[in-house]
Scaffold this motif. Structure first.
Motif, PDB file in Angstrom:
ATOM      1  N   THR A   1       0.838  -1.193   0.000  1.00 16.88           N
ATOM      2  CA  THR A   1       0.000   0.000   0.000  1.00 16.88           C
ATOM      3  C   THR A   1       0.878   1.250   0.000  1.00 16.88           C
ATOM      4  O   THR A   1       2.088   1.176   0.205  1.00 16.88           O
ATOM      5  N   ARG A   2       0.257   2.365  -0.210  1.00 16.31           N
ATOM      6  CA  ARG A   2       0.995   3.634  -0.202  1.00 16.31           C
ATOM      7  C   ARG A   2       1.561   3.935   1.189  1.00 16.31           C
ATOM      8  O   ARG A   2       2.656   4.481   1.316  1.00 16.31           O
ATOM      9  N   ALA A   3       0.817   3.595   2.227  1.00 13.48           N
ATOM     10  CA  ALA A   3       1.313   3.831   3.580  1.00 13.48           C
ATOM     11  C   ALA A   3       2.560   2.994   3.860  1.00 13.48           C
ATOM     12  O   ALA A   3       3.530   3.472   4.467  1.00 13.48           O
ATOM     13  N   LEU A   4       2.556   1.735   3.392  1.00 13.15           N
ATOM     14  CA  LEU A   4       3.737   0.884   3.573  1.00 13.15           C
ATOM     15  C   LEU A   4       4.939   1.456   2.833  1.00 13.15           C
ATOM     16  O   LEU A   4       6.048   1.537   3.381  1.00 13.15           O
ATOM     17  N   LEU A   5       4.752   1.877   1.608  1.00 14.73           N
ATOM     18  CA  LEU A   5       5.856   2.431   0.823  1.00 14.73           C
ATOM     19  C   LEU A   5       6.362   3.734   1.425  1.00 14.73           C
ATOM     20  O   LEU A   5       7.567   3.998   1.443  1.00 14.73           O
ATOM     21  N   LYS A   6       5.460   4.558   1.939  1.00  8.80           N
ATOM     22  CA  LYS A   6       5.887   5.803   2.578  1.00  8.80           C
ATOM     23  C   LYS A   6       6.715   5.514   3.822  1.00  8.80           C
ATOM     24  O   LYS A   6       7.714   6.177   4.102  1.00  8.80           O
ATOM     25  N   GLY A   7       6.302   4.487   4.587  1.00 13.58           N
ATOM     26  CA  GLY A   7       7.084   4.116   5.759  1.00 13.58           C
ATOM     27  C   GLY A   7       8.472   3.607   5.395  1.00 13.58           C
ATOM     28  O   GLY A   7       9.451   3.905   6.084  1.00 13.58           O
ATOM     29  N   LEU A   8       8.573   2.872   4.293  1.00 17.49           N
ATOM     30  CA  LEU A   8       9.886   2.398   3.851  1.00 17.49           C
ATOM     31  C   LEU A   8      10.771   3.559   3.409  1.00 17.49           C
ATOM     32  O   LEU A   8      11.967   3.599   3.719  1.00 17.49           O
ATOM     33  N   MET A   9      10.183   4.508   2.675  1.00 18.23           N
ATOM     34  CA  MET A   9      10.974   5.639   2.190  1.00 18.23           C
ATOM     35  C   MET A   9      11.382   6.581   3.320  1.00 18.23           C
ATOM     36  O   MET A   9      12.330   7.346   3.174  1.00 18.23           O
ATOM     37  N   ASP A  10      10.673   6.532   4.442  1.00 18.99           N
ATOM     38  CA  ASP A  10      11.029   7.387   5.580  1.00 18.99           C
ATOM     39  C   ASP A  10      12.169   6.815   6.420  1.00 18.99           C
ATOM     40  O   ASP A  10      12.692   7.515   7.296  1.00 18.99           O
ATOM     41  N   GLN A  11      12.533   5.564   6.176  1.00 17.39           N
ATOM     42  CA  GLN A  11      13.641   4.973   6.928  1.00 17.39           C
ATOM     43  C   GLN A  11      14.959   5.637   6.516  1.00 17.39           C
ATOM     44  O   GLN A  11      15.212   5.861   5.336  1.00 17.39           O
ATOM     45  N   ALA A  12      15.804   5.917   7.490  1.00 20.09           N
ATOM     46  CA  ALA A  12      17.043   6.656   7.223  1.00 20.09           C
ATOM     47  C   ALA A  12      18.223   5.747   6.918  1.00 20.09           C
ATOM     48  O   ALA A  12      19.187   6.182   6.281  1.00 20.09           O
TER      49      ALA A  12
END
Length: 277
Positions: free
Chosen positions: A208-219
């Motif tokens: 989902t978009r929320a999952l992908l956003k969480g992955l992209m927010d990882q540093a």
């Protein structure tokens, strides 16, 4: 029929909209055929009810003309019309639950809006009429995609070329959309049975978009654990799609661009052996 004092109680009339004959009653104001509101008996009494529509329209036009002439020449009639208009607006405002002057109660805010509008109009006049061409070229060189006269495609292309932040946001938007909607990406794949066709075939709806956003927010990169900047973050399939991997939640991680390029389509054990060597 009429009462002894001469007031009309019931008059045989014709509806001015559909022409249907009916007996006008003072308490019954709508036509039974077309459901239009019936006018006052004085306009439907006698021979006027049987006039052709064009004659009635002409009489109505003459009445409107006389009213406009009276409005132009009679100050008392003008004042009466203005009072009736104010009363109507007050009734409409009361029906909406507010007062007529509620919108202009804050005169300071109204003055600020007027100043802002005047400044905006002056700026538009300067940009469109008074500004010299050399000044306009220098101004539009900072943000060339805002130059008037460009189509949406031209504006997007110029901004993508000159604005790094916009270019990065568009890249992230396209990446997230491709991973979240593999069917959308599949239609743009060059070869049948390519990467995104395989992703669409193996997707189970957990991406989902929320999952992908969480992955992209990882540093930190999932492979080298290095701290990465946002432009260097990419989404990778742990078990590659080319090796039969699935486009599911447990097969996606965030990796830096260097690790993603080095890993390519290698299997997880092969990639770990290469990293440990």
């Amino acid at each position: 029929m009429s009462t002894p004092n001469g007031s009309a109680v019931a008059v045989l009339c014709a509806c001015k909209y559909c022409g249907a004959k009916f007996t006008f009653h003072r308490k019954k104001r709508k036509c039974d055929d077309c459901k239009h509101r019936r006018p006052s008996p004085r306009y439907q009494r006698g021979s006027h009810a049987l006039l052709p529509p064009e004659v009635r329209d002409r009489k109505r036009q003459l009445k409107t003309k006389r009213a406009r002439e009276r409005f132009r020449t009679d100050p008392a009639y003008r004042a009466w019309c203005a009072k009736r208009k104010r009363d109507r607006r007050a009734r409409q405002a009361a029906a909406r639950g507010r007062k007529v002057g509620d919108r202009i109660a804050n005169f300071d805010a109204l003055q600020d809006r007027l100043i802002e509008r005047n400044a905006r109009d002056a700026w538009k006049y300067w940009m469109g009429v008074l500004a010299p061409a050399a000044w306009l070229d220098a101004y539009w060189s900072v943000q060339p995609w805002r130059r008037p006269g460009l189509s949406e495609a031209q504006e997007w292309r110029i901004r993508y070329q000159h604005d790094p932040e916009f270019r990065q946001s568009e890249r992230e938007r396209v990446t997230v959309r491709r991973h979240a909607c593999p069917d959308y990406a599949a239609q743009w794949s060059r070869l049948p049975g390519g990467r995104w066709q395989r992703a669409a075939a193996s997707a189970d709806g957990t991406v989902t978009r929320a999952l992908l956003k969480g992955l992209m927010d990882q540093a930190h990169c999932s492979y080298c654990h290095a701290d990465t900047a946002r432009p260097d973050r990419e989404i990778d399939h742990v078990w590659p799609l080319a090796r039969g991997g699935s486009h599911t939640e447990d097969n996606l991680v965030m990796a830096c661009a260097a690790c993603n390029i080095r890993k390519s389509a290698k299997r997880p054990l092969q990639w770990l052996a290469m990293c440990s060597a």
